[in-house]
Write an enzyme that holds these catalytic residues in place. Sequence first.
Site, PDB file in Angstrom:
ATOM      1  N   ASP A  71     -16.395  -5.732 -91.578  1.00  0.00           N
ATOM      2  CA  ASP A  71     -15.503  -6.896 -91.478  1.00  0.00           C
ATOM      3  C   ASP A  71     -14.305  -6.814 -92.423  1.00  0.00           C
ATOM      4  O   ASP A  71     -13.329  -7.518 -92.245  1.00  0.00           O
ATOM      5  CB  ASP A  71     -16.281  -8.197 -91.752  1.00  0.00           C
ATOM      6  CG  ASP A  71     -17.017  -8.176 -93.085  1.00  0.00           C
ATOM      7  OD1 ASP A  71     -16.936  -7.167 -93.807  1.00  0.00           O
ATOM      8  OD2 ASP A  71     -17.689  -9.175 -93.412  1.00  0.00           O
ATOM      9  N   HIS A  72     -14.375  -5.968 -93.438  1.00  0.00           N
ATOM     10  CA  HIS A  72     -13.295  -5.937 -94.425  1.00  0.00           C
ATOM     11  C   HIS A  72     -12.151  -5.018 -93.997  1.00  0.00           C
ATOM     12  O   HIS A  72     -11.016  -5.443 -93.876  1.00  0.00           O
ATOM     13  CB  HIS A  72     -13.828  -5.484 -95.788  1.00  0.00           C
ATOM     14  CG  HIS A  72     -14.486  -6.575 -96.567  1.00  0.00           C
ATOM     15  ND1 HIS A  72     -15.604  -7.235 -96.121  1.00  0.00           N
ATOM     16  CD2 HIS A  72     -14.190  -7.125 -97.768  1.00  0.00           C
ATOM     17  CE1 HIS A  72     -15.955  -8.145 -97.018  1.00  0.00           C
ATOM     18  NE2 HIS A  72     -15.109  -8.098 -98.029  1.00  0.00           N
ATOM     19  N   ASP A 126     -21.759  -8.217-101.681  1.00  0.00           N
ATOM     20  CA  ASP A 126     -20.550  -9.014-101.586  1.00  0.00           C
ATOM     21  C   ASP A 126     -20.800 -10.297-102.367  1.00  0.00           C
ATOM     22  O   ASP A 126     -21.864 -10.911-102.241  1.00  0.00           O
ATOM     23  CB  ASP A 126     -20.227  -9.347-100.134  1.00  0.00           C
ATOM     24  CG  ASP A 126     -18.838  -9.929-100.033  1.00  0.00           C
ATOM     25  OD1 ASP A 126     -17.890  -9.180 -99.723  1.00  0.00           O
ATOM     26  OD2 ASP A 126     -18.693 -11.145-100.308  1.00  0.00           O
ATOM     27  N   ARG A 386     -10.380 -17.470-102.908  1.00  0.00           N
ATOM     28  CA  ARG A 386      -9.785 -16.869-104.111  1.00  0.00           C
ATOM     29  C   ARG A 386      -8.275 -16.834-103.994  1.00  0.00           C
ATOM     30  O   ARG A 386      -7.758 -16.438-102.945  1.00  0.00           O
ATOM     31  CB  ARG A 386     -10.290 -15.431-104.308  1.00  0.00           C
ATOM     32  CG  ARG A 386     -11.718 -15.414-104.744  1.00  0.00           C
ATOM     33  CD  ARG A 386     -12.240 -14.027-105.031  1.00  0.00           C
ATOM     34  NE  ARG A 386     -13.597 -14.186-105.506  1.00  0.00           N
ATOM     35  CZ  ARG A 386     -14.590 -13.333-105.254  1.00  0.00           C
ATOM     36  NH1 ARG A 386     -14.369 -12.251-104.549  1.00  0.00           N
ATOM     37  NH2 ARG A 386     -15.791 -13.565-105.718  1.00  0.00           N
ATOM     38  N   SER A 545     -15.130 -10.380-107.346  1.00  0.00           N
ATOM     39  CA  SER A 545     -15.951  -9.696-106.343  1.00  0.00           C
ATOM     40  C   SER A 545     -17.109  -8.905-106.939  1.00  0.00           C
ATOM     41  O   SER A 545     -17.203  -8.705-108.144  1.00  0.00           O
ATOM     42  CB  SER A 545     -15.074  -8.741-105.540  1.00  0.00           C
ATOM     43  OG  SER A 545     -14.929  -7.534-106.246  1.00  0.00           O
ATOM     44  N   ARG A 547     -17.531  -5.843-106.240  1.00  0.00           N
ATOM     45  CA  ARG A 547     -17.019  -4.486-106.165  1.00  0.00           C
ATOM     46  C   ARG A 547     -17.540  -3.586-107.293  1.00  0.00           C
ATOM     47  O   ARG A 547     -17.042  -3.648-108.410  1.00  0.00           O
ATOM     48  CB  ARG A 547     -15.504  -4.639-106.296  1.00  0.00           C
ATOM     49  CG  ARG A 547     -14.647  -3.592-105.724  1.00  0.00           C
ATOM     50  CD  ARG A 547     -13.227  -4.138-105.700  1.00  0.00           C
ATOM     51  NE  ARG A 547     -13.124  -5.334-104.860  1.00  0.00           N
ATOM     52  CZ  ARG A 547     -12.087  -6.148-104.876  1.00  0.00           C
ATOM     53  NH1 ARG A 547     -11.062  -5.920-105.672  1.00  0.00           N
ATOM     54  NH2 ARG A 547     -12.073  -7.198-104.083  1.00  0.00           N
TER      55      ARG A 547
HETATM   56  C1  MIC Z   1     -13.778 -10.231-102.058  1.00  0.00           C
HETATM   57  O1  MIC Z   1     -13.783 -11.323-101.507  1.00  0.00           O
HETATM   58  O2  MIC Z   1     -13.178 -10.007-103.115  1.00  0.00           O
HETATM   59  C2  MIC Z   1     -14.568  -9.102-101.409  1.00  0.00           C
HETATM   60  C3  MIC Z   1     -13.592  -8.116-100.919  1.00  0.00           C
HETATM   61  O3  MIC Z   1     -15.292  -9.605-100.327  1.00  0.00           O
HETATM   62  C4  MIC Z   1     -15.510  -8.526-102.467  1.00  0.00           C
HETATM   63  C5  MIC Z   1     -16.244  -7.331-102.025  1.00  0.00           C
HETATM   64  C6  MIC Z   1     -15.456  -6.086-102.100  1.00  0.00           C
HETATM   65  O4  MIC Z   1     -14.782  -5.850-103.079  1.00  0.00           O
HETATM   66  O5  MIC Z   1     -15.553  -5.326-101.146  1.00  0.00           O
HETATM   67  C7  MIC Z   1     -16.568  -9.504-102.973  1.00  0.00           C
HETATM   68  O6  MIC Z   1     -16.356 -10.689-102.951  1.00  0.00           O
HETATM   69  O7  MIC Z   1     -17.620  -9.065-103.475  1.00  0.00           O
HETATM   70 FE1  SF4 Z   2     -14.223 -11.330 -96.687  1.00  0.00          FE
HETATM   71 FE2  SF4 Z   2     -14.530 -11.570 -99.333  1.00  0.00          FE
HETATM   72 FE3  SF4 Z   2     -12.652 -12.947 -98.032  1.00  0.00          FE
HETATM   73 FE4  SF4 Z   2     -15.148 -13.577 -97.678  1.00  0.00          FE
HETATM   74  S1  SF4 Z   2     -14.022 -13.725 -99.592  1.00  0.00           S
HETATM   75  S2  SF4 Z   2     -13.618 -13.385 -96.075  1.00  0.00           S
HETATM   76  S3  SF4 Z   2     -16.160 -11.607 -97.771  1.00  0.00           S
HETATM   77  S4  SF4 Z   2     -12.739 -10.717 -98.273  1.00  0.00           S
END
Ligand code: MIC
Ligand code: SF4
Length: 650
Positions: A71-72, A126, A386, A545, A547
């Site tokens: 999905d990313h 995630d 975010r 995240s 990550r």
């Molecule tokens: C995000 O919302 O920052 C992400 C991208 O979903 C990350 C995961 C990632 O870095 O792939 C998260 O929230 O953990």
């Molecule tokens: Fe995707 Fe992270 Fe955004 Fe949720 S917060 S939609 S998991 S990138």
Amino acid sequence: MMKREKKEAMNVARKIIAAHLVEGDPAKDAELGIRIDQTLTQDATGTMAYLQFESMGVPHVRNELAVSYVDHNTVQIGFENADDHDFLASIAKKYGVIYSKAGNGICHQLHLERFGKPGKTLLGSDSHTPTGGGLGMIAIGAGGIDIAVAMAGGAFHIPTPKVRGIRLVGRLPKGTSAKDVILKVLEKFGTKGNVGWIFEYFGPGVKTLDVPSRATITNMGAELGVTTSVFPSDAVTKQFLVAQGRAKDWVELVADKGAAYDDVFEIDLSKIEPLMAAPHSPGNIVPVRKMKGTKVNQIMIGSCTNSSYRDIRTVALALKGKHVADDVEVGIACGSRQVVNMLAADGSLAILVKAGCRILENACGFCIGAHMSPRTGAVSLRTNNRNFEGRSGTKSAQVYLVSPETAAASALTGRVEDPRKSPVAAVPAPKRFPIDDEMFLYRKTARKGVRGAEIVRGPNIAPVPKGEPLPDTLKAICAIKVGDKITTDHIMPAGARLKFRSNIPAYAKFVFEPCDATFHDRCLENRKKGFANVIVAGESYGQGSSREHAALCPMYLGVRAVLAKSIERIHRANLVNFGIVPFLFDDPAAYDAISAGDELTFPDVRAAVAGDGRATVKVGKRTFSVTSTLSAREKQIILAGGLLMNGFMV
Ligand code: MIC
Ligand code: SF4
């Protein structure tokens, strides 16, 4: 006569943890090990998680359910993302993971719809995995390597939680919704200082919120920095699961009468007003009424926080028969195919198209700066969770986080509007959701896997680098000094850089790019000179995240320690997993005394880590003390140079 032992009254969080406890005693120990029933990964963190799982040599997944979502990174510019998808699909087939193809939807929305179960534990690579708390699960975000361990049947470790009860009373006024509730919670508790807590919602107001609304609240609980958030599983939960054709998955799970919380905070829902998080932090809360009339350039609706049928239908009702303002661009990304199908069936999709919205893929997209970055200096209202500086892909953009109601009202005029002015009717919880699981592959071989299935490894898939044991004495250079609230988006940028996730040497070139693009080269030079690298940071280092690349890539560049005023939960765990010592300053004044480029010596650091965690740092003629409070398990991992070096300890 034998005395009947009185059963302790427990809240929902404690009940689920007690039922899954495999290590530690909540009354005595600082860390608990819990059994993980379900795991989820997404593509951006998943490739590393599965590379790590592969190297464990386990024939197939051992937990109850493992799902791999894509999905990313769905925008395939260049071969890298497509390579990753193929790799993930082939891994899923081989090891018994269910694979959700790109286009099926956003992991958290899909998991809520099709797999989440009250009373179960879920670990996801995630940080917004706590979305599952809306169904009465203990759902936690973690680094990929922790998910790999859980898929192999290993326990997951959490700090023994304190549980804060959020007592909800009353009913939300028209024009407000769950997003405003979680923004209220963020206003009260902020984005730091909540490490180790679980927020549990209870009280008479709970039943007024449907499951998608509860999930909005638990989803964005991630921004508080808590371990997770949870709702009870009640008649509303049952209705949702029945409507998803999953009546069998329901169990009732409510707090016992008289159950205690470590703290209680009450919210009267009837007093909630539309709120927004102003740039550049989800904790920077202002009432919408104060911003009314502000010119808006872009409105983005969707993300795992607000992409349910309830949310997008609400937007469609607000835009019905109208058109978005000429000078504003509006993008809508639904959370799943189920949502799209429902919007198509009830005419909402046509309304949105007619109103001039851009309909985007069912994916993360804009939320992570992978699509529709706003123009220079734009004001962008977004329903995601975010608004860190630059996350939208445009550093100068001013991103405000809002509810779908506020987003829709503002789309019509191109200015911030208070949705209470002309609220739309509440969307009733659907009696039956259309079910179509066709984009979930390998359901029949789930858990068993297909022996001998070939793993497809394109050139974007590079092996996982390994760490080195912690030396007796560490000689390092402060490679960067950063301030407070450094997010993992600062450490390892997403957006256009995300596609290098499966290739650590390539991705490591961008460590700290938003703060100091020379970090990578400097680290390598320091290493050539025989020094390790150290990062010095202020409060709440590593927010955001899950990550693990924000630890893995620095490890690759020779970072052996982080010295900070405080470090966020998931990131701290990731640092440990990759053998980087998470030190806290004993005296915050030491932070001021160290500058980038300083030479730092940690005499006998190995012994210090193995002991009480208190180490000495020499900077020129000055000496400071720093502490890393580690469990016995964590010490072992760090001394070995990371979980990979420590044989995963499954
Ligand atoms: C995000 O919302 O920052 C992400 C991208 O979903 C990350 C995961 C990632 O870095 O792939 C998260 O929230 O953990
Ligand atoms: Fe995707 Fe992270 Fe955004 Fe949720 S917060 S939609 S998991 S990138």
